[in-house]
Scaffold this active site. Structure first.
Site, mmCIF file in Angstrom:
data_model
loop_
_atom_site.group_PDB
_atom_site.id
_atom_site.type_symbol
_atom_site.label_atom_id
_atom_site.label_comp_id
_atom_site.label_asym_id
_atom_site.label_seq_id
_atom_site.Cartn_x
_atom_site.Cartn_y
_atom_site.Cartn_z
ATOM 1 N N ASP A 165 0.757 -0.995 0.016
ATOM 2 C CA ASP A 165 -0.051 0.003 0.032
ATOM 3 C C ASP A 165 0.925 1.157 -0.106
ATOM 4 O OD1 ASP A 165 -2.170 1.539 0.331
ATOM 5 O OD2 ASP A 165 -1.973 1.891 2.367
ATOM 6 N N SER A 166 0.252 2.134 -0.176
ATOM 7 C CA SER A 166 1.054 3.569 -0.060
ATOM 8 C C SER A 166 1.545 3.960 1.318
ATOM 9 C CB SER A 166 -0.086 4.809 -0.810
ATOM 10 O OG SER A 166 -1.184 4.913 -0.091
ATOM 11 N N GLU B 287 -4.395 8.843 9.500
ATOM 12 C CA GLU B 287 -2.873 8.783 9.912
ATOM 13 C C GLU B 287 -2.440 9.150 11.036
ATOM 14 O OE1 GLU B 287 -0.224 7.923 7.404
ATOM 15 O OE2 GLU B 287 -1.306 6.721 6.131
ATOM 16 N N CYS C 233 -11.135 2.962 -0.218
ATOM 17 C CA CYS C 233 -9.996 3.384 0.091
ATOM 18 C C CYS C 233 -9.362 2.553 1.477
ATOM 19 C CB CYS C 233 -9.929 4.914 0.471
ATOM 20 S SG CYS C 233 -8.294 5.574 1.287
ATOM 21 N N HIS D 48 -7.706 3.223 3.972
ATOM 22 C CA HIS D 48 -7.750 3.686 5.451
ATOM 23 C C HIS D 48 -9.226 3.729 6.004
ATOM 24 C CE1 HIS D 48 -3.898 5.182 4.110
ATOM 25 N NE2 HIS D 48 -3.645 5.797 5.385
#
Ligand code: DGL
Length: 268
Positions: free
Chosen positions: A10-11, A153, A185, A187
């Site tokens: 993942d990013s 985050e 997404c 997250h």
């Protein structure tokens, strides 16, 4: 049988939602996870850049001798999974968008589906395209929610400010009378509780990671590549600071992650 690990990437830290789904459903499978924490976010980058970064990560994971890959990041899935599959034809690559589409089609009763994701995912039109391909009657309502990723985050999933942001983005979407909402997404499943409280129980929330885990299970079975290891191992790599990944992984996976390694992804 094949006891080599599955590569998941993942990013950033968001792909841990996919790691968790695989850990829960495929207990024998070892995992190598890479989070591109130095170059996150991908959601505002061009297709060319995202493809280049993803190819570097796949080359790194190949060096770790993975038997298959799950691309956890919706932005990569929506923009360049076909290019990556063509570039690495001998490596089975599973995504999250197709599984998310299958789940949403099963869940909807009124054929009105919402999709939320990064700007790059929403602008790609990939989810509406695949949904309508399966059922032209489906109406799709998309919304980019760029503030969700930094809030997660920051560890603010349950914060009052996050609830206000969720209301701001999602109440107008709910006015379209959707009965199903794809959390498109990595997250966003970490915001499930808050989103559920804001939208109520009339809207089914779809976490594509769940079906992605079953997809990789079927794929491994069809190729006779399942693991029969008694104990699975989990390794975590990042491209920048290791401490945040370690903390997030420990809390979110409820697993004692003792070591996260930083690597130079540009070298691949
Ligand atoms: N992992 C990305 C996704 O699922 C979200 C974070 C980013 O923008 O890189 O779309």
């Amino acid at each position: 049988m094949d006891n080599r690990p599955i590569g998941i990437f993942d990013s950033g830290v968001g792909g841990l939602t996919v790691v968790k789904a695989v850990m829960e459903r495929l207990g024998n499978e070892s995992i190598v996870y890479f989070g591109d924490t130095a170059r996150v976010p991908y959601g505002s980058k061009s297709k060319e850049t995202v493809t280049k970064f993803s190819a570097q990560i796949i080359r790194f994971l190949q060096k770790q001798d993975v038997k298959a890959i799950i691309i956890a990041c919706n932005t990569i899935n929506a923009n360049c999974i076909e290019e990556l599959r063509a570039k690495f034809p001998h490596l089975p690559i599973e995504g999250v968008v197709e599984p998310g589409v299958r789940m949403a089609l099963k869940a909807t009763c009124n054929n009105r589906i919402g999709i939320i994701g990064t700007e790059a995912t929403i602008n790609s039109g990939k989810y509406p395209y695949l949904l309508k391909q399966q059922n032209p009657e489906i109406e799709v309502f998309g919304k980019a929610c760029p503030l969700f990723v930094p809030l997660v985050e920051e560890g603010w999933a349950g914060h009052a400010i996050t609830r206000e942001v969720v209301q701001e983005y999602l109440l107008p979407l709910a006015e379209h009378e959707i009965d199903t909402l794809i959390l498109g997404c990595t997250h966003y499943p970490m915001l499930t509780e808050t989103i559920g409280e804001v939208l109520g129980d009339k809207i089914t929330l779809i976490n594509p990671a769940t079906e992605a885990a079953f997809s990789i299970k079927r794929l491994l079975k069809s190729k006779n590549m399942q693991s029969d290891a008694q104990v699975a191992s989990y390794k975590f790599y990042v491209s920048d600071h290791t401490s945040r990944m370690q903390k997030m992984a420990q809390v979110f996976l409820d697993y004692p992650v003792e070591h996260v390694e930083k690597i130079d992804i540009e070298a691949y």
